[in-house]
Motif scaffolding. Structure first.
Motif, PDB file in Angstrom:
ATOM      1  N   ILE A 152       0.829  -1.202   0.000  1.00 32.21           N
ATOM      2  CA  ILE A 152       0.000   0.000   0.000  1.00 32.21           C
ATOM      3  C   ILE A 152       0.869   1.260   0.000  1.00 32.21           C
ATOM      4  N   CYS A 319     -10.842   1.412   6.222  1.00 33.13           N
ATOM      5  CA  CYS A 319      -9.386   1.237   6.056  1.00 33.13           C
ATOM      6  C   CYS A 319      -8.693   2.581   5.774  1.00 33.13           C
ATOM      7  N   LEU A 320      -7.633   2.843   6.522  1.00 28.49           N
ATOM      8  CA  LEU A 320      -6.859   4.081   6.349  1.00 28.49           C
ATOM      9  C   LEU A 320      -5.728   3.895   5.348  1.00 28.49           C
ATOM     10  N   ARG A 321      -5.540   2.674   4.892  1.00 25.82           N
ATOM     11  CA  ARG A 321      -4.433   2.336   3.988  1.00 25.82           C
ATOM     12  C   ARG A 321      -3.077   2.693   4.606  1.00 25.82           C
ATOM     13  N   CYS A 322      -2.953   2.336   5.867  1.00 30.44           N
ATOM     14  CA  CYS A 322      -1.680   2.588   6.546  1.00 30.44           C
ATOM     15  C   CYS A 322      -0.692   1.464   6.267  1.00 30.44           C
ATOM     16  N   GLY A 323      -1.187   0.297   5.908  1.00 34.77           N
ATOM     17  CA  GLY A 323      -0.306  -0.812   5.533  1.00 34.77           C
ATOM     18  C   GLY A 323       0.181  -1.650   6.703  1.00 34.77           C
ATOM     19  N   ALA A 324      -0.232  -1.306   7.949  1.00 34.76           N
ATOM     20  CA  ALA A 324       0.285  -2.020   9.130  1.00 34.76           C
ATOM     21  C   ALA A 324      -0.033  -3.515   9.063  1.00 34.76           C
ATOM     22  N   CYS A 325      -1.232  -3.856   8.605  1.00 40.94           N
ATOM     23  CA  CYS A 325      -1.647  -5.270   8.603  1.00 40.94           C
ATOM     24  C   CYS A 325      -0.764  -6.114   7.694  1.00 40.94           C
ATOM     25  N   CYS A 379      -4.212  -3.825  13.297  1.00 41.71           N
ATOM     26  CA  CYS A 379      -4.890  -2.695  12.639  1.00 41.71           C
ATOM     27  C   CYS A 379      -5.266  -1.619  13.667  1.00 41.71           C
ATOM     28  N   PRO A 380      -4.924  -0.362  13.423  1.00 37.88           N
ATOM     29  CA  PRO A 380      -5.274   0.687  14.393  1.00 37.88           C
ATOM     30  C   PRO A 380      -6.771   0.788  14.636  1.00 37.88           C
TER      31      PRO A 380
HETATM   32  S1  SF4 Z   1      -3.943  -1.990   9.253  1.00 38.13           S
HETATM   33 FE1  SF4 Z   1      -6.134  -1.580   9.112  1.00 38.13          FE
HETATM   34  S2  SF4 Z   1      -6.282   0.537   8.430  1.00 38.13           S
HETATM   35 FE2  SF4 Z   1      -4.179  -0.117   8.029  1.00 38.13          FE
HETATM   36  S3  SF4 Z   1      -4.193  -0.902   5.899  1.00 38.13           S
HETATM   37 FE3  SF4 Z   1      -4.588  -2.653   7.213  1.00 38.13          FE
HETATM   38  S4  SF4 Z   1      -6.832  -2.790   7.367  1.00 38.13           S
HETATM   39 FE4  SF4 Z   1      -6.326  -0.750   6.580  1.00 38.13          FE
END
Ligand code: SF4
Ligand code: SF4
Length: 422
Positions: A152, A319-325, A379-380
Motif C-alpha cells: 500500500i 481502512c486508512l491504507r496505513c499498511g500495518a496489517c 490494525c489501528p
Molecule cells: S492496518 Fe487496518 S487501516 Fe491499516 S491498511 Fe490494514 S486494514 Fe487498513
C-alpha cells in the motif's frame, strides 16, 4: 477471462513470483524488520495514538454511514473555494471526466495514489497520448518495471537495491551502484525537470474534510508537493470513503494514518483546499498565483456505495491504507503483493471483490487468507478482515464461484506461510 484461468494465473504468480522468489524474500525481510522497529518507537513516543485510533474508528463509522451527504458537502466547500468538483460513479465515468480535463499530448506528473491504481489511470492517460511520470520513488520503479505496486505504501517493497541499481542503469545508460543514496539521487535528477515542464499534476488524498473541502496528502519525499504545486492545473482523484465531516476529524484521521504507516511525523503533510490565489494587490482576489490556477477534485464511487450497504463488508471502507496489517500477515511475508489482484492482503481481497475484479476474480484471494486474525490485532481501527473474508467465502459458495482445486491450493499456502510467521 474464465474463473479457472483467473485462478491459474493467480496461483502461478503467488507461488512463482512471490513465495519461490528469493529476492522478494530478502527485500521483505529487510522491510518488515525496519517497519516493526520504527512503529514501536513511534508508539512509544506518542502513546496517545492508541486512544486517538479508537476515536478515528468512530469518525469512520459515522462517515461511511453518511457518505453521500458528506460528498455533497465536500463538493459545496470545494466549489466555494473556487475549485471544481465531480462524481464518477464508475471507472468509465472517471475516464470520461479525465479525458475532458486532460485531453491529449500533455505532460503529467503524478503522486502516489492507490485509487488511481484501482482504475489504471496512468495507463488510460498514456493510451490517450499523454506522457505520465510517477513521481513517488517506489511508484517510479514500478512504472519502469511495468508491474503493479506490491505494498500500500511502499510500492517497490519487493525490489532489493541490487535490482533497482540494474533498472536505473538501464534507464539512464550510466552505471548506478547498488547504493540506496545514489539510487535516490539518480531518480531525483531524472524527475526534477519534469515538475516544471508538466501541464498537469495528479494526486490522491489520505483524507478530506467535508466542511472545508481540505484534502490531506501525507508524504516524506516531497514529490507530492512538487507535482501538485508546480504545474498550472491540479486534478485530485479521491475515493468517496476518504471524506470525514470536519477539518478536526481529518487531522485526527491523518495523524493515526501516518503513525501506523511508520512515521513518528512525516516530513510533509500537504493541506489543499483550492487553487492558488493572492489578494496582495488592492485586496482583489486573483487566482493562479504561484501554484496551480485550477483545481479539479474527482470523487470516485466505483463499488464503494455497494460495499457501504452491506453489514459486514462495509468495514473495509474504514481502512486508512496505513499498511500495518501487511507487515504482520504471514502470507504477505512470503508473497508480497502477489497476494492480491490489484489491492493486496486480506483487506485488499474485499476491495478487489468490490472495485476491481469482482467476486469471481477475488475468489482465489479469499482462499489465500489463513484467517489467523493477526491483521485485526495490528490494525489501528481493529478492522475485522477474518469475518469479511469468511463472509466472502460464504457468498462465493452460494454463487457457485469456488474454483475446483481451491482446497489443495489453500493447503499449499498454509505450508508456505509457515515460513512467514515471525
Ligand atoms: S492496518 Fe487496518 S487501516 Fe491499516 S491498511 Fe490494514 S486494514 Fe487498513
Ligand atoms: S487473517 Fe488472513 S490477511 Fe489477516 S494476517 Fe491472517 S492470513 Fe493475513
Amino acid at each position: 477471462m474464465s474463473m479457472d484461468r483467473i485462478y491459474e494465473e493467480y496461483v502461478d504468480r503467488i507461488i512463482k513470483f512471490g513465495a519461490e522468489n528469493e529476492r522478494t524474500r530478502i527485500a521483505l525481510d529487510r522491510a518488515i524488520d525496519s517497519y516493526r522497529k520504527n512503529r514501536a518507537n513511534a508508539l512509544k513516543k506518542f502513546p496517545h495514538t492508541i486512544t486517538l485510533a479508537e476515536e478515528v474508528r468512530k469518525i469512520k463509522e459515522y462517515s461511511i454511514s453518511h457518505m453521500d451527504e458528506l460528498r455533497k458537502s465536500a463538493c459545496d466547500a470545494i466549489e466555494e473555494n473556487h475549485g471544481h468538483c465531480y462524481l464518477a460513479k464508475t471507472k468509465e465515468q472517471a475516464y470520461s471526466i479525465f479525458e475532458d480535463l486532460v485531453g491529449r499530448n500533455k505532460t503529467i506528473v503524478k503522486s502516489k495514489s492507490l485509487t488511481s491504481e484501482e482504475i489504471h489511470l496512468r495507463q488510460f492517460l498514456e493510451s490517450m497520448g499523454n506522457e505520465v511520470y510517477e513521481t513517488d520513488l517506489g511508484e517510479f520503479i514500478v512504472q519502469l518495471l511495468n508491474t503493479r505496486p506490491m505494498h500500500i505504501l511502499s510500492p517497490a517493497i519487493n525490489i532489493p537495491r541490487e535490482d533497482v541499481a540494474r533498472l536505473l542503469s538501464d534507464f539512464t545508460g550510466e552505471s548506478i551502484p547498488p547504493d540506496i543514496a545514489k539510487e535516490v539521487a539518480t531518480v531525483r535528477k531524472i524527475l526534477r525537470e519534469k515538475y516544471f515542464k508538466a501541464d498537469i499534476g495528479i494526486n490522491g488524498a489520505n483524507v478530506i474534510s467535508a466542511d472545508t473541502g481540505t484534502m490531506f496528502i501525507i508524504e516524506n519525499e516531497g514529490n507530492a508537493r512538487l507535482s501538485i504545486g508546480a504545474p498550472p492545473v491540479q486534478i485530485a482523484l479521491i475515493g468517496i470513503e476518504k471524506i470525514v465531516p470536519t477539518l478536526n476529524d481529518a487531522f485526527k484521521t491523518a495523524e493515526v494514518t501516518w503513525r501506523y504507516a511508520n512515521y513518528r511525523i512525516p516530513a510533509y503533510v500537504n493541506l489543499i483546499s483550492g487553487p492558488s490565489k493572492t489578494g496582495d494587490i488592492e485586496k482583489v482576489t486573483t487566482y493562479g498565483a504561484h501554484g496551480p490556477r485550477e483545481l479539479h477534485v474527482v470523487f470516485l464511487d466505483n463499488g464503494r456505495s455497494e460495499m457501504a450497504k452491506h453489514p459486514v463488508y462495509r468495514e473495509a471502507l474504514y481502512c486508512l491504507r496505513c499498511g500495518a496489517c501487511l507487515y504482520e500477515c504471514p502470507v504477505y511475508a512470503v508473497t508480497a503483493g502477489h497476494y492480491g489482484q490489484q489491492y493486496m492482503g486480506g483487506i485488499g481481497t474485499i476491495w478487489d471483490a468490490f472495485t476491481t475484479v469482482g467476486f469471481e476474480g477475488a475468489a482465489p484471494e479469499a482462499y489465500t487468507c489463513l484467517r489467523c486474525g493477526r491483521c485485526k490485532v495490528m490494525c489501528p481501527l481493529g478492522i475485522d478482515t477474518v469475518t469479511m473474508v469468511t463472509q466472502l467465502r460464504k457468498d462465493l459458495v452460494s454463487r457457485g464461484l469456488v474454483p475446483q482445486p481451491v482446497r489443495e491450493f489453500a493447503e499449499e499456502i498454509l505450508e508456505l506461510a509457515k515460513n512467514g510467521v515471525r
